[in-house]
Design an enzyme around this catalytic site. Structure first.
Site, PDB file in Angstrom:
ATOM      1  N   HIS A  47       0.810  -1.215   0.000  1.00  0.00           N
ATOM      2  CA  HIS A  47       0.000   0.000   0.000  1.00  0.00           C
ATOM      3  C   HIS A  47       0.850   1.275   0.000  1.00  0.00           C
ATOM      4  O   HIS A  47       0.346   2.359  -0.248  1.00  0.00           O
ATOM      5  CB  HIS A  47      -0.984  -0.001   1.183  1.00  0.00           C
ATOM      6  CG  HIS A  47      -0.388   0.321   2.513  1.00  0.00           C
ATOM      7  ND1 HIS A  47      -0.033  -0.641   3.425  1.00  0.00           N
ATOM      8  CD2 HIS A  47      -0.106   1.492   3.111  1.00  0.00           C
ATOM      9  CE1 HIS A  47       0.434  -0.072   4.520  1.00  0.00           C
ATOM     10  NE2 HIS A  47       0.404   1.233   4.345  1.00  0.00           N
ATOM     11  N   ASP A  73       0.018  -7.574   1.457  1.00  0.00           N
ATOM     12  CA  ASP A  73       0.506  -6.201   1.586  1.00  0.00           C
ATOM     13  C   ASP A  73       2.029  -6.132   1.608  1.00  0.00           C
ATOM     14  O   ASP A  73       2.620  -5.357   2.362  1.00  0.00           O
ATOM     15  CB  ASP A  73      -0.068  -5.531   2.842  1.00  0.00           C
ATOM     16  CG  ASP A  73       0.038  -4.009   2.771  1.00  0.00           C
ATOM     17  OD1 ASP A  73       0.150  -3.474   1.653  1.00  0.00           O
ATOM     18  OD2 ASP A  73       0.027  -3.359   3.842  1.00  0.00           O
ATOM     19  N   SER A  84       4.764   2.354   7.984  1.00  0.00           N
ATOM     20  CA  SER A  84       4.390   1.273   7.090  1.00  0.00           C
ATOM     21  C   SER A  84       5.588   0.764   6.301  1.00  0.00           C
ATOM     22  O   SER A  84       6.331   1.539   5.706  1.00  0.00           O
ATOM     23  CB  SER A  84       3.315   1.746   6.113  1.00  0.00           C
ATOM     24  OG  SER A  84       2.088   1.914   6.763  1.00  0.00           O
TER      25      SER A  84
END
Length: 521
Positions: free
Chosen positions: A154, A184, A257
């Protein structure tokens, strides 16, 4: 306004050491920072960790500094450029996201970050009226000396340009080798060098309670380290069919992230990918993709740029206590097949709705999530042996897997038209009113449509709604309300504690167990 005078009292060294030890117990895991790339915190993947924490230090001088010093050079900031119209509607991670508290935005603007700050990470060159290139930031880490790096899907999804910045301030252009949205994970590559510092993905899972250290780039502030413990394993957060996250209590924020979480041996135990936060900031609940999952995905992406997963072609659900009672199972374990898609390996092998898969190649299957993960780990073309319970009998069914389609066909989600109904015969014991599907526009030609549900009845308690279509009761297909009633009567006569109904709804096809003791009237 009075000022507080500075404390000039000298504190004994032993007291300071005890205070530091107590404070250390509250320290959380380190994570890399992300930018405007999504609501998930990005995890990082690392290969051979080059650090081993020395533990022969006195308790009062225990420190994570040795680990951080050796692994942090492998952790990078990932900056991406995206066209504004490609950003997801809920893309709020990092600076400038609408969930960032005002005081944090003021803090970031003060240091040149965020909306309204010159050169802020979410500011980019406009490409015409109302259009601009949006810059987002995440985290990542090198897993090999020749420039392979891991981050979250993402973070780089939809990126037109990806740059990696190392801890010494050098920036390199990276290309996306491949991504896997289902886990992911994304694999990047920087060409032109063969001496990048790198870290190793751990070969074994951490234990609950183990210390962990995370390194990342929260809010674009630069390399930041946090520490904590593994809070839980095997977490399902509803992000996909392969959820198997490590939960940590280390502070992870927007921009982390894709960053790595390390064990005390300096190996990466997980890639930070998501947080639970009502406010948008850290509350001590973060999730990381396990290193074993990352390793499998990275190898597949290196080989072909995508992950080829095995596919059976069945819709499955957990075996609840009620379902176990209805099927006379000793334990509420296994994966219950609710529907078999036509033309799939499952149909070719002879699997049927109502089968309970209890094992794969001799390994026990505890629930539907475990079955999904194990089948996905198999390569297309492989034949697996499924241990199946059918009508109380055990059998082994070989299934030759095919490749999981990129867009798996879902079950029929058309809802029965509620405007042109025939009055069905009421069944007060379940709180349902029914009509043949053939008589209700849009409901199809098979089954019995639920036209009305008593909100206080047993069926409503099990989630049955108007518009649902009952396909079979007690293992027998039904076409009329009378056949539904006959199925209930048969189960009652056989002294069953519950009856199993297969129901098609907007969410797909599933089995619903209705306890016969719940019947009213």
């Amino acid at each position: 306004m009075s000022r507080t005078a500075p404390n000039t009292t000298r504190t004994p060294a032993s007291t300071l050491r005890k205070s530091r030890s107590r404070l250390l117990a509250g320290v959380f895991t380190l994570a890399l920072a992300g930018g405007t790339v999504g609501a998930f915190v990005l995890p990082e993947i690392i290969t051979p960790a080059q650090a081993q924490l020395t533990t022969n230090q006195p308790a009062g001088t225990f420190s994570f500094a040795d680990i951080v010093e050796k692994v942090s050079p492998a952790v990078v900031s990932v900056k991406v450029k995206k066209d504004e119209d490609k950003l997801a509607a809920n893309d709020e991670e990092g600076m400038g996201g609408q969930n960032v508290p005002p005081q944090i935005e003021r803090f970031m603007r003060r240091f040149g970050f965020g909306p309204g700050a010159p050169g802020g990470p979410d500011m980019g060159p406009r490409r015409g009226p109302g259009h601009r290139a949006v810059v987002g930031q995440g985290s990542g880490f090198f897993i090999s000396a020749d420039g392979y790096a891991v981050t979250n899907n993402h973070v780089v999804d939809g990126a037109s340009e990806v740059d990696i910045t190392t801890t010494d301030g050098k920036t390199y252009t990276a290309k996306v080798i491949g991504t896997d949205p289902r886990t992911d994970v994304a694999l990047l590559k920087v060409d032109g060098k063969s001496d990048f510092p790198w870290v190793k993905l751990a070969g074994k899972a951490p234990r609950v309670g183990d210390w962990v250290v995370a390194v990342g780039n929260p809010f674009g502030l630069g390399g930041t380290v946090t520490a904590g413990i593994v809070s839980a394993r095997g977490r399902d957060i509803g992000s996909g069919p392969y959820d198997d996250f490590i939960q940590i209590d280390a502070p992870i924020n927007r921009g982390n992230s894709g960053g790595p979480t390390f064990g005390l041996d300096g190996e990466v135990i997980g890639v930070n990918t998501a947080i639970v936060s009502p406010s948008g900031g850290n509350v001590g609940i973060a999730f990381a993709i396990p290193s074993e999952t990352v390793s499998e995905v990275v190898e597949a992406l290196k080989e072909g740029g995508q992950v080829a997963r095995g596919y059976v072609g069945v819709q499955i659900q957990p075996v609840s206590d009620e379902v176990a009672e209805a099927l006379n199972l000793k334990e509420a374990e296994g994966a219950l097949i609710a529907q078999v898609q036509p033309g799939t390996p499952g149909e070719k092998a002879g699997l049927k709705p109502g089968d309970v898969v209890t094992g794969i190649d001799g390994q026990t299957v505890k629930d539907s999530r475990e079955m999904s993960r194990e089948i996905a780990r198999k390569k297309p073309g492989v034949t697996v042996k499924l241990s199946v319970l059918r009508d109380g009998k055990s059998m082994t069914i070989p299934v030759t897997l095919e490749q999981l389609p990129t867009d798996v066909a879902s079950a029929d989600k058309s809802k029965a038209d509620q405007g042109d109904q025939e009055d069905g015969k009421g069944i007060p014991r379940l709180g349902l009113s029914l009509a043949p599907a053939k008589g209700v526009a849009g409901a199809g030609d098979i089954g019995v449509v639920v036209t009305d549900v008593d909100p206080n009845g047993p069926a409503a308690e099990r989630g049955i709604k108007a518009g649902d279509v009952i396909l079979d009761v007690g293992g027998k297909p039904v076409m009329t309300p009378a056949e539904v009633r006959d199925g209930l009567a048969t189960a009652k006569k056989d002294n069953r504690k519950a009856v199993l109904m297969r129901v098609k709804s907007e969410q797909g096809t599933r089995f619903v167990a209705i306890s016969l003791g719940d019947q009213k009237g």
